[in-house]
Design an enzyme around this catalytic site. Structure first.
Site, mmCIF file in Angstrom:
data_model
loop_
_atom_site.group_PDB
_atom_site.id
_atom_site.type_symbol
_atom_site.label_atom_id
_atom_site.label_comp_id
_atom_site.label_asym_id
_atom_site.label_seq_id
_atom_site.Cartn_x
_atom_site.Cartn_y
_atom_site.Cartn_z
ATOM 1 N N GLU A 31 -11.416 7.316 -8.084
ATOM 2 C CA GLU A 31 -11.998 6.823 -6.892
ATOM 3 C C GLU A 31 -13.496 6.573 -7.222
ATOM 4 O O GLU A 31 -13.923 5.622 -6.595
ATOM 5 C CB GLU A 31 -11.872 7.766 -5.619
ATOM 6 C CG GLU A 31 -10.470 7.746 -5.159
ATOM 7 C CD GLU A 31 -9.830 6.554 -4.892
ATOM 8 O OE1 GLU A 31 -10.617 5.672 -4.298
ATOM 9 O OE2 GLU A 31 -8.570 6.345 -4.826
ATOM 10 N N TYR A 114 -15.567 6.898 2.296
ATOM 11 C CA TYR A 114 -14.168 6.169 1.730
ATOM 12 C C TYR A 114 -13.622 7.279 0.675
ATOM 13 O O TYR A 114 -12.580 7.676 0.828
ATOM 14 C CB TYR A 114 -14.674 4.886 1.016
ATOM 15 C CG TYR A 114 -13.485 4.861 0.076
ATOM 16 C CD1 TYR A 114 -12.236 4.078 0.389
ATOM 17 C CD2 TYR A 114 -13.387 4.935 -1.335
ATOM 18 C CE1 TYR A 114 -11.246 3.890 -0.438
ATOM 19 C CE2 TYR A 114 -12.679 4.674 -2.223
ATOM 20 C CZ TYR A 114 -11.347 4.263 -1.709
ATOM 21 O OH TYR A 114 -10.524 4.007 -2.356
ATOM 22 N N ASP A 132 -11.621 0.518 2.543
ATOM 23 C CA ASP A 132 -12.313 -0.348 1.500
ATOM 24 C C ASP A 132 -11.996 -1.755 1.831
ATOM 25 O O ASP A 132 -11.389 -2.113 2.946
ATOM 26 C CB ASP A 132 -11.592 0.223 0.291
ATOM 27 C CG ASP A 132 -10.178 -0.427 -0.101
ATOM 28 O OD1 ASP A 132 -9.561 -0.707 0.670
ATOM 29 O OD2 ASP A 132 -9.657 -0.161 -1.219
ATOM 30 N N CYS A 202 2.427 -8.848 11.869
ATOM 31 C CA CYS A 202 1.124 -9.157 11.308
ATOM 32 C C CYS A 202 0.538 -10.351 12.452
ATOM 33 O O CYS A 202 1.227 -11.423 12.164
ATOM 34 C CB CYS A 202 1.095 -9.799 10.136
ATOM 35 S SG CYS A 202 -0.712 -10.493 9.421
HETATM 36 S S1 SF4 Z 1 1.897 -11.170 6.402
HETATM 37 FE FE1 SF4 Z 1 0.124 -11.969 5.089
HETATM 38 S S2 SF4 Z 1 -1.750 -11.835 6.162
HETATM 39 FE FE2 SF4 Z 1 -0.257 -10.516 7.144
HETATM 40 S S3 SF4 Z 1 -0.578 -8.322 6.253
HETATM 41 FE FE3 SF4 Z 1 1.216 -9.574 5.161
HETATM 42 S S4 SF4 Z 1 0.263 -10.711 3.401
HETATM 43 FE FE4 SF4 Z 1 -1.339 -9.906 4.731
#
Ligand code: SF4
Length: 357
Positions: A31, A114, A132, A202
């Site tokens: 690290e 961190y 990070d 996401c």
């Molecule tokens: S879908 Fe794409 S932008 Fe979203 S976390 Fe996964 S790799 Fe990253």
């Protein structure tokens, strides 16, 4: 989402040397070495350190000169010094064991939020989330956070999100999984979203914002500096000087230099400056091409000039030590990266060779 990520990590994690028979000392070493360094750059340094100092007590007994020498080329030398100081404290004050209390861990030199969180979660399974560059990017995208990640308020918000996501049953694996996802899938540009285990969770992906997140404003401009560096030679010996123990490039060796206000180096009377500053009568020989070294806050342009002198008495100015050494002995000193370029130039142009030493 957490379970998907953990499953993906266990199936896909890279085979890295600090993951083989892991223990806290390997995590501690890796690290610190990997701060501001890529895995590819840090890998051989980790192996060199582990070979020479296989445990915390052997590292604690090392002297600073040897540690800096092994570290040379990695940059950010304060990290090496702090690593050594922390090793001594862990060895002497904590009986060779890493303190498992977050505040105590933070009190160790060179251990920031961190590193403390990474070591405590990865090695001791304690519930601290890490932040990070990779994690900041992944979290920003998962939650579609568009704010400037240079702003501390944005980072605080991202940290809260990281805490809320952390899988408390496997915090170490979860932190590693987030970092691994950022390093291998959720890349800064062209992330591999179609192969991402959490793309359904996401927000940036679902809202087609991946290319715009994270946003980081431009950094402040670097300060421009100009140096003329003297490779001062007396017969076969070359003069090197050591910088003070605190401040910029603290404690490292270099060739004596003069700071000038322009990169039009031809206008500078180098011999006069070396007489005034170092008390040396020098005869000017060969000049290098312009070289450049950038640091976090400084953009340095410099040239090197070989200078002959009959004296071995040099005024120290702000330096703490000076030595006259043979060319082949230079590699035994922790010389910073900018001036290592000068050694390369001397080698390539065959201006000084081992046989001359
Ligand atoms: S879908 Fe794409 S932008 Fe979203 S976390 Fe996964 S790799 Fe990253």
């Amino acid at each position: 989402m957490q379970k998907l990520l953990l499953y993906w990590f266990k199936e896909n994690k890279r085979d890295l040397p600090w993951r083989t028979n892991p223990d806290w000392y390997k995590t501690f070493l890796s690290e610190i070495i990997l701060q501001q360094t890529t895995v590819v750059q840090g890998w051989p340094y980790f192996q060199k350190f582990l070979k020479k100092y296989p445990n915390i007590n052997s590292l604690a007994l090392a002297n600073e000169h040897d540690v800096l020498h092994l570290w040379a080329g990695l940059g950010y030398y304060a990290r090496a010094r702090n690593m050594l100081k922390a090793a001594k404290i862990i060895s002497q004050k904590y009986n060779g064991k890493f303190p498992q209390d977050y505040k105590t861990a933070l009190s160790l030199p060179g251990i920031g939020p961190y590193s403390a969180s990474a070591i405590l979660s990865i090695s001791f399974n304690l519930p601290f989330s890490v932040m990070d560059g990779n994690v900041i990017r992944v979290i920003s995208r998962i939650f579609a956070i568009k704010d400037d990640t240079r702003d501390p308020a944005t980072l605080k918000f991202i940290k809260e999100k990281a805490d809320s996501l952390l899988d408390k049953s496997e915090p170490g694996n979860f932190n590693e999984a987030m970092m691994e996802l950022g390093a291998t899938i959720c890349l800064p540009s062209k992330p591999k979203c179609s192969g991402c285990p959490i793309h359904k969770n996401c927000s940036a992906y679902k809202r087609n914002l991946v290319d715009r997140i994270p946003y980081k404003s431009k950094p402040a401009k670097k300060k421009k500096k100009y140096n003329i560096v003297g490779v001062v030679m007396n017969k076969s010996k070359i003069c090197i000087v050591r910088r003070p123990g605190t401040g910029f490039l603290a404690g490292l060796w270099e060739f004596p230099l003069i700071e000038v206000k322009t990169d039009d180096f031809s206008k500078i009377n180098i011999t006069d400056h070396f007489k005034k500053m170092y008390g040396l009568n020098v005869f000017r020989e060969i000049e290098s091409p312009k070289m450049r070294q950038t640091y976090s806050h400084i953009d340095l342009k410099f040239i090197a000039v070989t200078l002959r002198t009959g004296s071995k008495t040099i005024l120290k100015n702000s330096y703490v030590e000076s030595k006259w050494v043979k060319f082949e002995e230079l590699e035994n000193f922790a010389i910073h990266n900018g001036h290592k370029k000068i050694i390369e130039w001397l080698k390539l142009s065959k201006l000084i060779t081992k046989s001359e030493g």
